[in-house]
Design an enzyme around this catalytic site. Structure first.
Site, PDB file in Angstrom:
ATOM      1  N   PRO A 299      16.236  -6.373  -6.892  1.00 31.47           N
ATOM      2  CA  PRO A 299      16.178  -7.135  -5.644  1.00 31.47           C
ATOM      3  C   PRO A 299      16.689  -8.567  -5.701  1.00 31.47           C
ATOM      4  O   PRO A 299      16.793  -9.205  -4.660  1.00 31.47           O
ATOM      5  CB  PRO A 299      14.684  -7.123  -5.326  1.00 31.47           C
ATOM      6  CG  PRO A 299      14.022  -7.044  -6.663  1.00 31.47           C
ATOM      7  CD  PRO A 299      14.916  -6.191  -7.509  1.00 31.47           C
TER       8      PRO A 299
ATOM      9  N   ASP B  65      28.398  -5.284  -4.836  1.00 36.30           N
ATOM     10  CA  ASP B  65      28.029  -5.621  -3.464  1.00 36.30           C
ATOM     11  C   ASP B  65      27.603  -7.082  -3.332  1.00 36.30           C
ATOM     12  O   ASP B  65      27.410  -7.799  -4.320  1.00 36.30           O
ATOM     13  CB  ASP B  65      26.880  -4.728  -2.990  1.00 36.30           C
ATOM     14  CG  ASP B  65      27.360  -3.332  -2.604  1.00 36.30           C
ATOM     15  OD1 ASP B  65      28.581  -3.143  -2.467  1.00 36.30           O
ATOM     16  OD2 ASP B  65      26.517  -2.436  -2.440  1.00 36.30           O
TER      17      ASP B  65
ATOM     18  N   LYS C 109      29.069  -6.013   1.923  1.00 37.30           N
ATOM     19  CA  LYS C 109      28.897  -5.874   3.372  1.00 37.30           C
ATOM     20  C   LYS C 109      27.819  -6.851   3.818  1.00 37.30           C
ATOM     21  O   LYS C 109      26.891  -7.163   3.077  1.00 37.30           O
ATOM     22  CB  LYS C 109      28.455  -4.459   3.755  1.00 37.30           C
ATOM     23  CG  LYS C 109      29.397  -3.340   3.352  1.00 37.30           C
ATOM     24  CD  LYS C 109      28.865  -2.013   3.869  1.00 37.30           C
ATOM     25  CE  LYS C 109      29.730  -0.845   3.434  1.00 37.30           C
ATOM     26  NZ  LYS C 109      29.521  -0.505   2.019  1.00 37.30           N
TER      27      LYS C 109
ATOM     28  N   ASP D 115      17.875  -0.556  -5.237  1.00 35.46           N
ATOM     29  CA  ASP D 115      18.086   0.779  -5.777  1.00 35.46           C
ATOM     30  C   ASP D 115      19.135   1.485  -4.924  1.00 35.46           C
ATOM     31  O   ASP D 115      19.067   1.467  -3.690  1.00 35.46           O
ATOM     32  CB  ASP D 115      16.782   1.585  -5.767  1.00 35.46           C
ATOM     33  CG  ASP D 115      16.991   2.992  -6.304  1.00 35.46           C
ATOM     34  OD1 ASP D 115      16.967   3.158  -7.536  1.00 35.46           O
ATOM     35  OD2 ASP D 115      17.191   3.912  -5.493  1.00 35.46           O
TER      36      ASP D 115
ATOM     37  N   ALA E 252      14.145  -3.254  -3.066  1.00 33.65           N
ATOM     38  CA  ALA E 252      13.693  -4.525  -2.489  1.00 33.65           C
ATOM     39  C   ALA E 252      12.246  -4.465  -2.018  1.00 33.65           C
ATOM     40  O   ALA E 252      11.488  -5.426  -2.178  1.00 33.65           O
ATOM     41  CB  ALA E 252      14.610  -4.920  -1.338  1.00 33.65           C
TER      42      ALA E 252
ATOM     43  N   MET F 166      16.713  -4.433   6.471  1.00 32.05           N
ATOM     44  CA  MET F 166      17.807  -4.824   7.378  1.00 32.05           C
ATOM     45  C   MET F 166      17.343  -4.851   8.840  1.00 32.05           C
ATOM     46  O   MET F 166      18.083  -4.479   9.756  1.00 32.05           O
ATOM     47  CB  MET F 166      18.994  -3.853   7.206  1.00 32.05           C
ATOM     48  CG  MET F 166      19.517  -3.794   5.787  1.00 32.05           C
ATOM     49  SD  MET F 166      20.590  -2.358   5.457  1.00 32.05           S
ATOM     50  CE  MET F 166      19.379  -1.007   5.441  1.00 32.05           C
TER      51      MET F 166
END
Length: 254
Positions: free
Chosen positions: A20, A43, A65, A98, A127, A178
């Site tokens: 995380p 990422d 992203k 993960d 996370a 998110m």
């Protein structure tokens, strides 16, 4: 002969969860695989400290992203992994948290499997587990919750609505990934389906990182409090979040 030689020179992909944020939460296997990689495809949420573990000669390719902006579309990421493996390279696909929990890791491995490319999965601390632990919020507790649900805050791929009634009445700790931009929608759905306006909530921003911040509020206040937080952030709904005041141990930059 050519087919055999092609197989011998075919590369290998390791799908690695970087955890995380705190680099010390990377697994020992993840550390070893990153050091051996010839190509690292990474990422946005992968920390610079973890990326620095890669060999200096390794090719590092950013495909991060963020909300409303994709540096590289998912289908191109999938193809990139295939292309690098077919070059005979040892590839690490490095993701935050993960890879199998809202990380689209399964989609990427499906593409590799379709091309006959060998791969392995190195799990990472997701996370929800890492951020709540560093915030002093147990996901389960005998006096509060005997179950936990991980839920994406993004609209589902097929556009189908989630069963909000089942979610609201589950008596589980709810963790929304998110979900910051959708906090008003989340709160409205949970309130409409029976959760109390006073249900304790927490928003954990930059969980496990030195700049971690935790915001506490009731469910009805969630949309306004979310305006104070920045991505990456998790939303946790449930009475376990009240334990933050007693169990808070990580003070980041303080």
């Amino acid at each position: 002969m050519s087919t055999c030689q092609n197989h011998l020179h075919r590369g290998f992909v390791s799908l690695v969860g970087a955890g995380p944020g705190d680099p010390d939460l990377l697994t020992v296997k993840g550390f070893r695989v990153i050091q051996q990689a010839e190509v690292v495809v990474y990422d946005r949420l992968v920390s610079a400290d973890i990326l620095a573990l890669a060999n200096d000669q390794a090719e590092k390719i950013y495909v991060g992203k963020q909300l409303d902006y994709h540096c590289v579309p998912q289908d191109q990421i999938n193809q990139l992994l295939v292309d690098k493996a077919l070059e005979g390279k040892r590839v690490v696909r490095l993701k935050g948290g993960d890879s199998f929990i809202f990380g689209r890791g399964g989609e990427e491995l499906e593409t590799l499997a379709e091309h006959g490319i060998d791969f392995e999965v190195v799990p990472g601390i997701t996370a929800a587990a890492g951020a709540t632990a560093y915030a002093g919020i147990p996901l389960t507790h005998r006096d509060h919750a005997q179950a936990v649900q991980f839920i994406t805050g993004h609209v589902q791929k097929d556009g189908k609505e989630m069963d909000w009634q089942a979610v609201a009445q589950s008596n589980a700790t709810l963790v929304f990934y998110m979900g910051l931009k959708q906090s008003g929608y989340i709160a409205d759905k949970l309130l409409t389906h029976g959760l109390s306006a006073e249900m304790p909530c927490a928003i954990i921003e930059n969980g496990t990182r030195p700049e971690q911040r935790v915001f506490r509020c009731g469910l009805s206040e969630l949309p306004n409090v979310a305006k104070q937080a920045k991505s990456p952030a998790l939303i946790v709904v449930g009475s376990v979040t009240a334990l933050h005041e007693k169990l808070d141990w990580f003070h980041g930059d303080a």
